[in-house]
Design an enzyme around this catalytic site. Structure first.
Site, PDB file in Angstrom:
ATOM      1  N   SER A 118      -4.915  18.717   8.529  1.00 22.51           N
ATOM      2  CA  SER A 118      -4.062  18.912   9.479  1.00 22.51           C
ATOM      3  C   SER A 118      -4.751  18.295  10.899  1.00 22.51           C
ATOM      4  O   SER A 118      -4.256  17.756  11.631  1.00 22.51           O
ATOM      5  CB  SER A 118      -3.790  20.228   9.918  1.00 22.51           C
ATOM      6  OG  SER A 118      -3.042  20.699   8.754  1.00 22.51           O
ATOM      7  N   HIS A 139      -1.604  12.330   5.783  1.00 18.38           N
ATOM      8  CA  HIS A 139      -1.226  13.913   6.308  1.00 18.38           C
ATOM      9  C   HIS A 139       0.218  13.768   5.959  1.00 18.38           C
ATOM     10  O   HIS A 139       0.988  13.284   6.843  1.00 18.38           O
ATOM     11  CB  HIS A 139      -1.508  13.789   7.589  1.00 18.38           C
ATOM     12  CG  HIS A 139      -1.371  15.230   8.192  1.00 18.38           C
ATOM     13  ND1 HIS A 139      -0.936  15.175   9.416  1.00 18.38           N
ATOM     14  CD2 HIS A 139      -1.301  16.509   7.810  1.00 18.38           C
ATOM     15  CE1 HIS A 139      -0.759  16.579   9.807  1.00 18.38           C
ATOM     16  NE2 HIS A 139      -1.015  17.548   8.749  1.00 18.38           N
ATOM     17  N   GLU A 151       1.387  10.479   7.903  1.00 18.66           N
ATOM     18  CA  GLU A 151       0.499   9.901   8.885  1.00 18.66           C
ATOM     19  C   GLU A 151      -0.447   9.218   8.186  1.00 18.66           C
ATOM     20  O   GLU A 151      -1.309  10.170   7.308  1.00 18.66           O
ATOM     21  CB  GLU A 151      -0.042  11.122   9.671  1.00 18.66           C
ATOM     22  CG  GLU A 151       1.260  11.620  10.781  1.00 18.66           C
ATOM     23  CD  GLU A 151       0.402  12.589  11.830  1.00 18.66           C
ATOM     24  OE1 GLU A 151       1.219  12.610  13.012  1.00 18.66           O
ATOM     25  OE2 GLU A 151      -0.182  13.330  11.555  1.00 18.66           O
ATOM     26  N   ASN A 189       0.562  16.790  15.114  1.00 17.64           N
ATOM     27  CA  ASN A 189      -0.234  18.131  15.405  1.00 17.64           C
ATOM     28  C   ASN A 189      -0.525  18.107  16.731  1.00 17.64           C
ATOM     29  O   ASN A 189      -0.482  19.292  17.443  1.00 17.64           O
ATOM     30  CB  ASN A 189      -1.117  18.451  14.524  1.00 17.64           C
ATOM     31  CG  ASN A 189      -0.603  19.016  12.972  1.00 17.64           C
ATOM     32  OD1 ASN A 189       0.932  19.139  13.089  1.00 17.64           O
ATOM     33  ND2 ASN A 189      -1.305  18.909  12.047  1.00 17.64           N
TER      34      ASN A 189
END
Ligand code: 3HC
Length: 284
Positions: A118, A139, A151, A189
Site C-alpha cells: 500500500s 497495487h 497502480e 493512498n
C-alpha cells in the site's frame, strides 16, 4: 496466452488477486506458510468465483476450469515456474525485503516480481531482492475483484521491458492500469489515507455518530461507502501502516495515523476481518 502467476499471501488481497488472475485465464500458484490461511484463501477464491457464476457473469464451466488452474504451495520454492509473482503479505518492510531476496533465488531470472504494498517503498523492496531490474509495484484495491484500478509502480531501477510487461499484465487482467512513480502512497493512498484520517479526526472531535459520518459522506460527497466503513473494509491495521509509511516517507507527521486508530489496533478492533471496527459485522 495464459501465464503462470504466483501469489504470496492468501489473505483478503491475495485471494482477490488470485481470483482476478484466474478469471483472466492465468494459472495461479498460491503460497501461504500457514495451512489454515492457505485453506481459507483457496475457499475465498472459490467463493468469489461462485459469486460470479450466481450473478451470471461467469459460466459454471469457466469457473471449474479456473479452479483447475489454481494450486497451492507451502513455500516459495513452489514458484520456480512462474512468469510473474505478486506478493500480498503483511505490511512489514523487513518481511517483504526477506521475501523478495528469497524470491530472487527461487524464481526464473526473467520472472517479474511485484509487490502489492500500500505504501512501502518499492525501490527498497527492489534493492533487497538483489534483482531490482525485475521488481515493480502492482497495487490492487480492495475488493480486488471489483475495483478497476491497479497502480503500476515504477522505480528508477526497473528494466523498461519488465515495466512494460507489468503494465501489459495489469491491462490484460481487464484493469485500469495507471503508471505511478515510486513515491510514498503512490497516487491513491497519498490522497485517500489522509482523507480517512481526517474522517476519524472529525468523528473524534465532533462527537457525531459513526453511522452519521458515513451517511453524510455518502449522501453529501457521493462516496460509494462512508469513510469509516471504508477503513473497516481495508482494515484498521492497513490504514495505520499506510499512514505511518507515508508519514515516514514524506518526513511529515501530519500524515501520522489518528490516535483513535492506534487504540483500535491495540484492542484488535480491525474492522470487517475481526467483526468489529467503527461498525459491527457478522464474522466472515
Ligand atoms: N468481494 C467481491 N465482490 C464484492 C465485494 C467483495 N468484498 N463487495 C462487493 N462486491 C461486488 C458485489 O457482488 C457486486 O457485484 P455485481 O456488480 O457483480 O453485482 C458489486 O461488487 C457491487 O456490490 P454491492 O452492490 O453489494 O455494493 P456496492 O454497490 O455498495 O459496492 C463496493 C460495494 C464496490 C465495495 C463499493 O461500496 C465501493 O466501491 N466502495 C469503495 C471501495 C474502495 O474505495 N476501495 C479502495 C480502498 S483503498 C485500497 O484498497 C488501497 C489499500 O492500499 C489501502
Amino acid at each position: 496466452m495464459g501465464m503462470t502467476v504466483g501469489i504470496v499471501g492468501l489473505g483478503t488481497m491475495g485471494a482477490g488477486i488470485a481470483q482476478v488472475c484466474l478469471e483472466a485465464g492465468h494459472a495461479v500458484v498460491g503460497v501461504d506458510g500457514s495451512a489454515e490461511a492457505r485453506a481459507r484463501g483457496l475457499e475465498t477464491v472459490a467463493r468469489g468465483l461462485d459469486r460470479r457464476v450466481d450473478k451470471g457473469r461467469l459460466e459454471a464451466d469457466a469457473r471449474d476450469a479456473a479452479l483447475a488452474r489454481l494450486t497451492a504451495a507451502e513455500a516459495v520454492a513452489g514458484l520456480a515456474e512462474c512468469d510473474l509473482v505478486v506478493e500480498a503479505i503483511a505490511e512489514l518492510p523487513e518481511a517483504k525485503h526477506a521475501l523478495f531476496a528469497e524470491l530472487a533465488t527461487v524464481t526464473r531470472p526473467d520472472a517479474i516480481l511485484a509487490t502489492n504494498t500500500s505504501a512501502i517503498s518499492v525501490t527498497g523492496i527492489a534493492e533487497a531482492s538483489g534483482r531490482p531490474g525485475r521488481v515493480v509495484g502492482l497495487h490492487f484495491f480492495n475488493p480486488a475483484p471489483v475495483m478497476p484500478l491497479v497502480e503500476v509502480v515504477r522505480t528508477a531501477l526497473v528494466e523498461d521491458e519488465a515495466y512494460a510487461a507489468a503494465l501489459a499484465f495489469a491491462e490484460g487482467l481487464g484493469k485500469e492500469a495507471v503508471p505511478c512513480p515510486d513515491t510514498p502512497g503512490f497516487i491513491v493512498n497519498r490522497i485517500l489515507v489522509p482523507m480517512l484520517n481526517d474522517a476519524v479526526r472529525a468523528l473524534a472531535e465532533t462527537g457525531a455518530d459513526p453511522a452519521d459520518v458515513d451517511r453524510a459522506m455518502k449522501a453529501g460527497a457521493g462516496w460509494p461507502m462512508g469513510p469509516l466503513a471504508l477503513i473497516d473494509l481495508i482494515g484498521v491495521d492497513v490504514q495505520v501502516h499506510a499512514s505511518e509509511a507515508i508519514a515516514a516517507g514524506l518526513g511529515d507527521a501530519a500524515y501520522a495515523p489518528h490516535p483513535l486508530l492506534l487504540e483500535m489496533l491495540a484492542e484488535g478492533r480491525l474492522g470487517r476481518k475481526t467483526g468489529h471496527g467503527f461498525h459491527d459485522y457478522a464474522r466472515p
